[in-house]
Enzyme design. Structure first.
Site, mmCIF file in Angstrom:
data_model
loop_
_atom_site.group_PDB
_atom_site.id
_atom_site.type_symbol
_atom_site.label_atom_id
_atom_site.label_comp_id
_atom_site.label_asym_id
_atom_site.label_seq_id
_atom_site.Cartn_x
_atom_site.Cartn_y
_atom_site.Cartn_z
ATOM 1 N N ARG A 48 -52.955 -61.294 -14.934
ATOM 2 C CA ARG A 48 -53.287 -62.077 -16.133
ATOM 3 C C ARG A 48 -52.177 -63.057 -16.529
ATOM 4 N NH1 ARG A 48 -55.427 -58.300 -20.022
ATOM 5 N NH2 ARG A 48 -53.255 -57.771 -20.324
ATOM 6 N N TYR A 101 -51.380 -81.981 -36.276
ATOM 7 C CA TYR A 101 -52.706 -81.980 -35.631
ATOM 8 C C TYR A 101 -53.669 -81.102 -36.438
ATOM 9 C CZ TYR A 101 -55.934 -81.075 -31.699
ATOM 10 O OH TYR A 101 -57.025 -80.955 -30.879
ATOM 11 N N ASP A 174 -44.313 -80.113 -32.029
ATOM 12 C CA ASP A 174 -45.425 -80.546 -31.187
ATOM 13 C C ASP A 174 -45.021 -81.908 -30.613
ATOM 14 O OD1 ASP A 174 -47.755 -81.674 -30.117
ATOM 15 O OD2 ASP A 174 -49.060 -80.687 -31.577
ATOM 16 N N LYS A 199 -53.177 -83.531 -22.481
ATOM 17 C CA LYS A 199 -53.110 -84.973 -22.696
ATOM 18 C C LYS A 199 -52.443 -85.654 -21.491
ATOM 19 C CE LYS A 199 -55.172 -84.091 -26.477
ATOM 20 N NZ LYS A 199 -54.553 -83.743 -27.727
HETATM 21 C C1 LIG Z 1 -54.816 -82.514 -28.479
HETATM 22 C C2 LIG Z 1 -53.644 -82.074 -29.237
HETATM 23 C C3 LIG Z 1 -53.351 -80.721 -29.353
HETATM 24 C C4 LIG Z 1 -54.252 -79.652 -28.801
HETATM 25 O O1 LIG Z 1 -54.437 -79.684 -27.438
HETATM 26 P P1 LIG Z 1 -55.739 -79.009 -26.780
HETATM 27 O O2 LIG Z 1 -55.363 -78.777 -25.389
HETATM 28 O O3 LIG Z 1 -56.852 -79.980 -26.971
HETATM 29 O O4 LIG Z 1 -55.995 -77.731 -27.532
HETATM 30 C C5 LIG Z 1 -52.212 -80.360 -30.049
HETATM 31 N N1 LIG Z 1 -51.414 -81.285 -30.611
HETATM 32 C C6 LIG Z 1 -51.672 -82.597 -30.528
HETATM 33 C C7 LIG Z 1 -50.754 -83.579 -31.165
HETATM 34 C C8 LIG Z 1 -52.801 -83.037 -29.853
HETATM 35 O O5 LIG Z 1 -53.079 -84.338 -29.777
#
Ligand SMILES: *Cc1c(COP(=O)(O)O)cnc(C)c1O
Length: 387
Positions: A48, A101, A174, A199
């Site tokens: 896992r 976010y 983030d 992203k």
């Molecule tokens: C898209 C995004 C996330 C989350 O990512 P996912 O893989 O879609 O869960 C977190 N922080 C920011 C700034 C984002 O643009």
């Protein structure tokens, strides 16, 4: 032995694996251990937590982040929530950037609150001292997102990290906009660097994954324990695809960045546009910090239209042929959204004086994207904007 038994044991893999450019995609829940003694001794006793493919990706991401350890999560959101759950406990308080976010905010307002963690939102434009003046003895963590992925405020990350550390408060950032490449949170004193690999690292809008990187062995242990406690797992195929994306990240990001700066400059000169929110533009309030800290720009920025109706904003978006209308970013394709409906929950209300649009500039020709935006702006005027 009977054939049914022989078939279950049939098919010996070659003793030596041929060497390929990428790692093998190793699939497995069960890990076969060499002997009875090893059953409760081996680290990799179960699949896992990831096998060869996931471990190779985590190792490559450690290189990108300048980290001692990287934990993988099934999505970017899971990386944010998983990292917070791993280090927070009831009675703690967290200061979260108001530009965070939206689904992260939802987690803070529901799950964290339900488990007795107090969350307060702060204006991302606060100076480090003003921000840390909000802290109480219960404050355990400061959460940053810079630039804010809708409103593009740039935070003084190193200043905040230093001031927080001096008070024994953890910092988590983030860093999805910086993609681990344009900005290195750990080198700026941040304790936990999170990104949605979905992203830019993925780069093709077709895989979900997130990472949390740290160089503090105690935090690394907590992140790893948290993953075991929550029971999340990342598929080897997704890890393979993510590693493939990572190989071309610098090349793609250079193109996203140069096209986004070119298009942002063009937008700033259009009569229908009142303001461009792009930290690489010298006119942007976040520019000095961006210039101090960042090695470049990505493809994501915003702009404000001169006042117009919702119908006119929709006419602008609907006239676009090359920009897809959709959430997310970081892929090879250009995207556009209208941001205003997402800003209503914020604590700090900012009046942009017109509709806020967010663009993700993909890898198409910037000249073609500019022509597409010009047609959109014409539709905005035709639909009765006041410009
Ligand atoms: C898209 C995004 C996330 C989350 O990512 P996912 O893989 O879609 O869960 C977190 N922080 C920011 C700034 C984002 O643009």
């Amino acid at each position: 032995m009977d054939e049914e038994t022989r078939l279950i044991r049939a098919g010996k893999p070659p003793k030596k694996l041929p060497k390929t450019v990428g790692p093998p995609i190793q699939r497995g829940s069960t890990v076969l251990l060499p002997n009875a003694e090893a059953l409760y001794k081996e680290d990799l006793g179960y699949g896992r937590a990831g096998l060869v493919t996931q471990l190779t990706l985590a190792d490559a991401l450690s290189e990108l982040e300048g980290a001692k350890a990287v934990q993988l999560y099934p999505s970017g959101l899971a990386a944010m929530t998983g990292a917070m759950l791993a280090v927070l406990k009831a009675g703690d308080e967290v200061l979260v950037a108001d530009c965070v976010y939206k689904p992260t905010r939802r987690f803070c307002d529901t799950v964290l609150r339900r488990f007795g963690v107090l969350v307060r939102y702060y204006d991302p434009l606060l100076t480090p001292d003003t921000l840390l003046a909000l802290a109480t003895p219960a404050t355990r963590m400061v959460v940053m997102e810079s630039p804010g992925s809708l409103t593009f405020e740039v935070q003084d990350v190193s200043g905040i990290a230093r001031a927080a550390r001096a008070r024994g408060i953890l910092t988590l950032m983030d860093n999805t906009w910086g993609a681990g490449l344009l900005f290195k949170p750990l080198a700026h004193g941040v304790d936990i660097s999170v990104q949605a690999l979905t992203k830019y690292v993925g780069g093709h809008s077709d895989i979900f994954m997130g990472s949390a990187a740290t160089s503090d062995p105690k935090i690394a242990r907590k992140l790893e324990d948290g993953m075991h406690e929550l029971g999340w797992s990342v598929a080897p195929e997704a890890a393979y695809d993510m590693l493939r994306g990572l190989r071309t990240l610098p090349t793609r990001l250079a193109r996203h960045g140069s096209s986004s700066v070119q298009i942002a400059n063009w937008l700033a000169a259009q009569p229908e546009v009142s303001r461009v929110l792009h930290p690489a533009l010298p006119t942007d309030p976040g520019h000095p910090l961006w210039k101090r800290d960042y090695a470049g720009a990505c493809g994501l920025f915003g702009f404000v239209l001169r006042p117009g109706s919702r119908k006119a904003v929709n006419a602008f978006l609907d006239a676009l042929q090359l920009f897809g209308l959709g959430f997310s970013w970081g892929g090879f394709e250009s995207l556009a959204i209208h941001c205003d409906p997402q800003l209503v929950r914020r604590t700090v209300k900012r009046d942009f004086g017109g509709p806020l649009i967010r663009l993700h500039i993909g890898l198409e020709s910037p000249a073609d994207l500019i022509a597409d935006l010009r047609a959109g702006l014409d539709a905005y005027v035709a639909a009765g904007s006041s410009s």
